[in-house]
Design a protein around this motif. Structure first.
Motif, PDB file in Angstrom:
ATOM      1  N   PHE A   1       0.821  -1.201   0.000  1.00 43.82           N
ATOM      2  CA  PHE A   1       0.000   0.000   0.000  1.00 43.82           C
ATOM      3  C   PHE A   1       0.861   1.259   0.000  1.00 43.82           C
ATOM      4  N   VAL A   2       1.845   1.271   0.886  1.00 39.89           N
ATOM      5  CA  VAL A   2       2.706   2.445   1.006  1.00 39.89           C
ATOM      6  C   VAL A   2       3.429   2.709  -0.307  1.00 39.89           C
ATOM      7  N   LYS A   3       3.830   1.640  -0.952  1.00 39.91           N
ATOM      8  CA  LYS A   3       4.526   1.799  -2.227  1.00 39.91           C
ATOM      9  C   LYS A   3       3.606   2.471  -3.264  1.00 39.91           C
ATOM     10  N   ASN A   4       2.402   1.958  -3.357  1.00 43.80           N
ATOM     11  CA  ASN A   4       1.449   2.528  -4.311  1.00 43.80           C
ATOM     12  C   ASN A   4       1.163   3.996  -4.044  1.00 43.80           C
ATOM     13  N   VAL A   5       0.948   4.293  -2.763  1.00 38.16           N
ATOM     14  CA  VAL A   5       0.607   5.669  -2.426  1.00 38.16           C
ATOM     15  C   VAL A   5       1.779   6.600  -2.692  1.00 38.16           C
ATOM     16  N   SER A   6       2.984   6.137  -2.388  1.00 34.51           N
ATOM     17  CA  SER A   6       4.162   6.974  -2.629  1.00 34.51           C
ATOM     18  C   SER A   6       4.233   7.353  -4.094  1.00 34.51           C
ATOM     19  N   ASP A   7       4.056   6.357  -4.945  1.00 35.30           N
ATOM     20  CA  ASP A   7       4.127   6.617  -6.375  1.00 35.30           C
ATOM     21  C   ASP A   7       3.120   7.680  -6.781  1.00 35.30           C
ATOM     22  N   ARG A   8       1.988   7.604  -6.148  1.00 37.77           N
ATOM     23  CA  ARG A   8       0.926   8.538  -6.526  1.00 37.77           C
ATOM     24  C   ARG A   8       1.187   9.936  -5.984  1.00 37.77           C
ATOM     25  N   ALA A   9       1.789  10.005  -4.822  1.00 37.73           N
ATOM     26  CA  ALA A   9       1.899  11.288  -4.142  1.00 37.73           C
ATOM     27  C   ALA A   9       3.027  12.162  -4.679  1.00 37.73           C
ATOM     28  N   VAL A  10       4.124  11.507  -5.100  1.00 38.50           N
ATOM     29  CA  VAL A  10       5.285  12.290  -5.521  1.00 38.50           C
ATOM     30  C   VAL A  10       4.918  13.189  -6.699  1.00 38.50           C
ATOM     31  N   GLY A  11       5.331  14.463  -6.579  1.00 37.82           N
ATOM     32  CA  GLY A  11       5.150  15.375  -7.701  1.00 37.82           C
ATOM     33  C   GLY A  11       3.775  15.982  -7.801  1.00 37.82           C
ATOM     34  N   GLN A  12       2.885  15.576  -6.932  1.00 34.17           N
ATOM     35  CA  GLN A  12       1.554  16.172  -6.992  1.00 34.17           C
ATOM     36  C   GLN A  12       1.604  17.621  -6.539  1.00 34.17           C
ATOM     37  N   ASP A  13       0.832  18.434  -7.204  1.00 34.14           N
ATOM     38  CA  ASP A  13       0.721  19.818  -6.758  1.00 34.14           C
ATOM     39  C   ASP A  13      -0.058  19.846  -5.456  1.00 34.14           C
ATOM     40  N   VAL A  14       0.392  20.708  -4.589  1.00 34.79           N
ATOM     41  CA  VAL A  14      -0.363  20.857  -3.354  1.00 34.79           C
ATOM     42  C   VAL A  14      -1.536  21.786  -3.639  1.00 34.79           C
ATOM     43  N   MET A  15      -2.702  21.276  -3.369  1.00 37.97           N
ATOM     44  CA  MET A  15      -3.880  22.092  -3.649  1.00 37.97           C
ATOM     45  C   MET A  15      -3.912  23.298  -2.738  1.00 37.97           C
ATOM     46  N   LYS A  16      -4.474  24.360  -3.235  1.00 38.88           N
ATOM     47  CA  LYS A  16      -4.475  25.607  -2.460  1.00 38.88           C
ATOM     48  C   LYS A  16      -5.201  25.439  -1.132  1.00 38.88           C
ATOM     49  N   SER A  17      -6.278  24.725  -1.205  1.00 40.43           N
ATOM     50  CA  SER A  17      -7.124  24.633  -0.014  1.00 40.43           C
ATOM     51  C   SER A  17      -6.522  23.724   1.052  1.00 40.43           C
ATOM     52  N   LEU A  18      -5.567  22.933   0.657  1.00 39.68           N
ATOM     53  CA  LEU A  18      -5.039  21.948   1.607  1.00 39.68           C
ATOM     54  C   LEU A  18      -3.588  22.231   1.934  1.00 39.68           C
ATOM     55  N   THR A  19      -3.178  21.817   3.129  1.00 41.86           N
ATOM     56  CA  THR A  19      -1.765  21.830   3.449  1.00 41.86           C
ATOM     57  C   THR A  19      -1.172  20.566   2.849  1.00 41.86           C
ATOM     58  N   PRO A  20       0.151  20.493   2.693  1.00 41.39           N
ATOM     59  CA  PRO A  20       0.733  19.266   2.128  1.00 41.39           C
ATOM     60  C   PRO A  20       0.336  18.032   2.926  1.00 41.39           C
ATOM     61  N   GLY A  21       0.239  18.223   4.226  1.00 44.34           N
ATOM     62  CA  GLY A  21      -0.128  17.091   5.073  1.00 44.34           C
ATOM     63  C   GLY A  21      -1.524  16.601   4.791  1.00 44.34           C
ATOM     64  N   GLN A  22      -2.438  17.540   4.710  1.00 45.91           N
ATOM     65  CA  GLN A  22      -3.812  17.169   4.408  1.00 45.91           C
ATOM     66  C   GLN A  22      -3.896  16.490   3.052  1.00 45.91           C
ATOM     67  N   GLN A  23      -3.056  17.017   2.147  1.00 47.52           N
ATOM     68  CA  GLN A  23      -3.030  16.432   0.811  1.00 47.52           C
ATOM     69  C   GLN A  23      -2.637  14.958   0.872  1.00 47.52           C
ATOM     70  N   VAL A  24      -1.581  14.692   1.647  1.00 48.49           N
ATOM     71  CA  VAL A  24      -1.130  13.302   1.765  1.00 48.49           C
ATOM     72  C   VAL A  24      -2.202  12.448   2.431  1.00 48.49           C
ATOM     73  N   VAL A  25      -2.782  12.997   3.482  1.00 49.95           N
ATOM     74  CA  VAL A  25      -3.833  12.245   4.161  1.00 49.95           C
ATOM     75  C   VAL A  25      -4.955  11.930   3.186  1.00 49.95           C
ATOM     76  N   LYS A  26      -5.270  12.906   2.362  1.00 50.74           N
ATOM     77  CA  LYS A  26      -6.353  12.711   1.403  1.00 50.74           C
ATOM     78  C   LYS A  26      -6.000  11.601   0.399  1.00 50.74           C
ATOM     79  N   ILE A  27      -4.777  11.659  -0.106  1.00 47.98           N
ATOM     80  CA  ILE A  27      -4.365  10.619  -1.054  1.00 47.98           C
ATOM     81  C   ILE A  27      -4.421   9.246  -0.394  1.00 47.98           C
ATOM     82  N   VAL A  28      -3.899   9.195   0.828  1.00 49.48           N
ATOM     83  CA  VAL A  28      -3.893   7.919   1.547  1.00 49.48           C
ATOM     84  C   VAL A  28      -5.313   7.410   1.741  1.00 49.48           C
ATOM     85  N   LYS A  29      -6.172   8.318   2.133  1.00 50.39           N
ATOM     86  CA  LYS A  29      -7.545   7.920   2.419  1.00 50.39           C
ATOM     87  C   LYS A  29      -8.278   7.476   1.152  1.00 50.39           C
ATOM     88  N   ASP A  30      -8.071   8.235   0.086  1.00 45.44           N
ATOM     89  CA  ASP A  30      -8.718   7.859  -1.179  1.00 45.44           C
ATOM     90  C   ASP A  30      -8.275   6.476  -1.619  1.00 45.44           C
TER      91      ASP A  30
END
Lengths: 451, 342
Positions: A52-81
């Motif tokens: 799981f961690v491997k998959n999520v890492s691949d997805r998370a790297v290089g993603q733009d941080v959305m304005k509304s979210l902090t980077p942390g929230q962004q990661v949490v969101k990716i993980v949760k999705d």
């Protein structure tokens, strides 16, 4: 020993990367370590975690941080999705046979909750699907297992097919299916004995039962608290008899329930129901998104909202909000609030559903004393109408009278008055906040209210 | 002499007194065969795979322990102390590290405490044992087995059917009572469990019973009302007999993950748990949760359930348990030693 949720865990790591526009590989690596810990503490199987961690890492790297979210929230969101997706489709249906009776087999380890779930499932089938189920007591090994199912059948007014404990389960099931045909039961639910997934003799018995009439569903009943071994259990049962779905039990406890993810990812079989209590109607459809939040320790906001919606009249809620704002909230309204909260179920359970409830100071160990609520009610009931609307008039003699009438002390009454004032203030703050935009909010007095 | 060898000699000695030890040890071995195979073969693979003790080795070892449900914090602690030990003894090769690992495991089990795995019962007066735990962990079954065990020791045993909630629970205990041949005090389903306890304590007193074992309904530790009920049960018992209950045993399912810690902690707060019975240890490939519980909460494991038969309840012995975990590793190491002696 409440475990920290992922969001809290990530906070420390995140301080460093605040204000960055993109999530770098190094950021992800650091954060993924926290994700790994969080999942392991939730009892997700290590192998599943790694993948799981491997998959999520691949997805998370290089993603733009959305304005509304902090980077942390962004990661949490990716993980949760990602977690939600892994957990599969929502609310799987039961497949029924085109030629009745539909046969459903319940299998699992000892103590997972097969017999109770059998009763609950029959109840759902009757209520929601309009079926006429027959329960089959095929657990001849555990003492009084047959009686247990019979008692449940009596509670639900459902027929139970039992032949005692001297006849082989295979024979019992054979006869049960015959009887179901004769008496026009369209569903047969077989409660099998709990067995170890490594017990070959008993696994063979399941295969034999399975061979009588191809079951339409084979449900593996799994305790939500199961640890790392959940994958082996699920795998062995699946390989030996072929399960079609999973029922996760005892989810009303405070376990994170990472087993759900483990089982899902090794068997690819859907989780169809979750057991949410000891009552016979406490079997609910599975919601992947809620489960994902829960595994990550993010609270179960959806269930809370649903519970509230089911119990709160919207019109009244608006009225109340108005009262909060204008500060015309009285003890009568307070009473009504207590009534509604009580309807929602035990308070401590509700508190546990709040995201970050463990973080609010004073709430982490909040043991809600339901009796205290009764006492508060008694005090208010002992007030006159005038006192309820204008508590300012409460003086010594009045308080004395109320104390006597409610069987409490003057100190209790003073405390309640203080809390009531605090609450009014807080409500005002909160409604103001809603209008002004978001600020950090404090909740003074909320925890002390029920202690 | 290696640690394992000493271990083996202790466990498989030839004195008559040791013979009983052997049979129990074998029982452990048998019951734990699954656990052992999984765990040791993994450790052995690891040792074979890495000749050198390096970070990769540690990482993989950590994963093995995590997969045994030992839990993250305890694993981290264990790994730290292992790293330290390896450095101190200047261990470079993986051969011989098994004994260090098992030493550390036993150390955690015994964490600076006396072995109190024996039941603390009154010598000549009535003793009360209260069983608590979440749903489906095997309380009633364990009570049946324990009653059988105590009766075998010549004790006059009585059971109290305190699970008045779950369908069929009273009948289940009654079946065990008949099987073992002891009296069961019960009321009807749905009655107040505290009242059952009161009756039972009275009955036990008047009939000169040695040990009264009380069953309770399974309850999830986050249900406040049910935990309050348990507190009341506890109170009723201690009001009748000052020192009672003499033992409060928490039944824990060995397949449970990290929630077992929360269970142990919460039940301890409410009923002052004096010991743990680890059930269903025969099936699981794990059992590592014991380590975490011992490490964090200092509640001793008093018994382990190793099967479904009446005599499948065994007193817990950390050394035997670890021996069970490492029995294969022991033979291997011994063989290597003989090899190197030649």
């Amino acid at each position: 020993m409440a475990f920290e949720g992922l969001a809290e865990r990530l906070q420390g790591t995140l301080q460093k990367i605040k204000g960055k526009g993109k999530i770098s590989e190094a950021d992800v690596k650091e954060m993924m370590r926290e994700v790994r810990y969080a999942l392991l503490e939730a009892d997700v199987n290590l192998k599943v975690v790694k993948e799981f961690v491997k998959n999520v890492s691949d997805r998370a790297v290089g993603q733009d941080v959305m304005k509304s979210l902090t980077p942390g929230q962004q990661v949490v969101k990716i993980v949760k999705d990602e977690l939600t997706e892994l957990m599969g489709g929502e609310q799987s249906q039961i497949s029924f046979s085109t030629r009745p009776p539909t046969v459903i087999m319940m299998v699992g380890l000892q103590g997972a909750g097969k017999t109770t779930t059998t009763g609950k499932l029959a109840n759902v089938l009757r209520k929601k699907y309009n079926k006429k189920p027959l329960l089959v007591a095929a657990d001849i090994y555990r003492p009084a297992a047959v009686q247990q199912l019979q008692t449940i059948g009596k509670q639900l007014s459902l027929p139970v097919f039992a032949l005692g404990t001297d006849i082989s389960p295979v024979e019992i099931v054979k006869q049960a299916i015959e009887q179901a045909k004769e008496e026009h039961h369209d569903v047969v639910i077989i409660d099998t004995a709990g067995r170890l997934h490594i017990d070959e003799t008993l696994m063979q018995e399941l295969k034999d039962i399975r061979a009588i009439k191809e079951p339409d569903e084979v449900f593996l009943v799994v305790d939500a608290m199961t640890g790392q071994d959940a994958v082996n259990v699920a795998n062995n049962f699946n390989e030996a008899i072929g399960i079609t779905g999973v029922v996760l039990t005892k989810l009303d406890g405070d376990t994170r329930g990472g087993a759900a993810l483990s089982i899902r990812s090794v068997t690819q079989k859907p989780i169809k129901f979750v057991g949410m209590g000891e009552k016979m109607d406490a079997l609910e459809p599975f919601h992947p998104e809620r489960m994902a939040s829960r595994i990550l320790g993010m609270g179960d906001m959806m269930s809370l909202i649903e519970k509230a919606q089911a119990n709160v009249d919207e019109e009244r809620a608006k009225e109340l909000e108005e009262k909060f704002r204008t500060q015309s909230f009285t003890f009568d309204d307070f009473l009504e609030q207590i009534g509604q909260v009580k309807q929602m179920g035990p308070l401590d359970e509700i508190l546990k559903m709040l995201p970050g409830a463990g973080k609010i100071k004073g709430l982490e160990n909040a043991k809600v004393d339901e009796k205290q609520m009764d006492r508060v009610e008694a005090i208010i009931y002992s007030m006159t109408t005038q006192e309820k609307t204008t508590p300012e008039i409460l003086n010594g003699p009045r308080k004395k009278r109320i104390a006597k009438g409610s069987g409490t002390s003057i100190q209790d009454i003073n405390r309640l008055l203080k809390q009531f004032e605090d609450m009014k203030k807080m409500m005002k703050q909160m409604t103001n906040m809603q209008q002004k935009g978001k600020k950090k909010m404090k909740m003074p007095g909320l925890d002390s209210l029920f202690k | 002499m290696s640690f394992f060898k000493k271990f083996k000699e202790k466990m498989l000695g030839s004195t008559p007194e040791a013979e009983e030890t052997v049979s129990i040890t074998n029982k452990f071995k048998e019951g734990l065969s699954k656990t052992r195979n999984q765990f040791t073969s993994k450790v052995n693979d690891l040792v074979a795979k890495y000749r050198k003790v390096d970070e990769d080795f540690f990482e993989e070892l950590e994963e093995i322990l995590l997969q045994a449900d030992v839990g993250f914090e305890t694993v981290t602690e264990l790994m730290d102390s292992l790293r330290f030990e390896v450095q101190r003894k200047n261990i470079k090769n993986t051969s011989g590290i098994q004994s260090v690992i098992s030493e550390k495991l036993v150390e955690i089990y015994n964490a600076g405490e006396d072995d109190v795995t024996e039941l603390q019962l009154e010598e000549s007066d009535l003793s009360v044992i209260l069983f608590v735990g979440v749903n489906g962990v095997g309380k009633t079954t364990t009570i049946g087995k324990l009653a059988h065990r105590l009766k075998g020791e010549g004790k006059n045993v009585m059971l109290a059917a305190g699970d008045t909630f779950r369908a069929g629970a009273i009948e289940q205990l009654q079946v065990w009572g008949d099987r073992v041949g002891v009296e069961v005090i019960k009321q009807s389903e749905g009655s107040d469990p505290a009242a059952v306890m009161y009756d039972a304590v009275r009955a036990a007193k008047s009939r000169g019973v040695d040990v009264l074992i009380c069953d309770t309904a399974g309850r999830l530790q986050n249900k406040v009302n049910l935990m309050n009920e348990l507190e009341k049960i506890h109170r009723v018992i201690s009001r009748e007999i000052p020192n009672a209950p003499h033992e409060v045993l928490l039944a824990l399912d060995a397949t449970t993950g990290q929630n077992a810690l929360v269970q142990a902690q919460t039940f301890k707060e409410v009923t002052n748990v004096t010991g743990i019975v680890l059930t269903k240890l025969d099936g699981t490939a794990k059992g590592g949760i014991v380590l975490a519980i011992r490490n964090k909460l200092h509640i001793p494991v008093k018994f382990v359930g190793l099967g479904e038969q009446m005599d499948d309840l065994q007193p817990f012995d950390a050394e035997k348990y670890v021996y069970g975990l490492f029995a294969d590793g022991l033979d291997l190491e011994e063989a290597e030693e003989i090899e190197s002696d030649k």
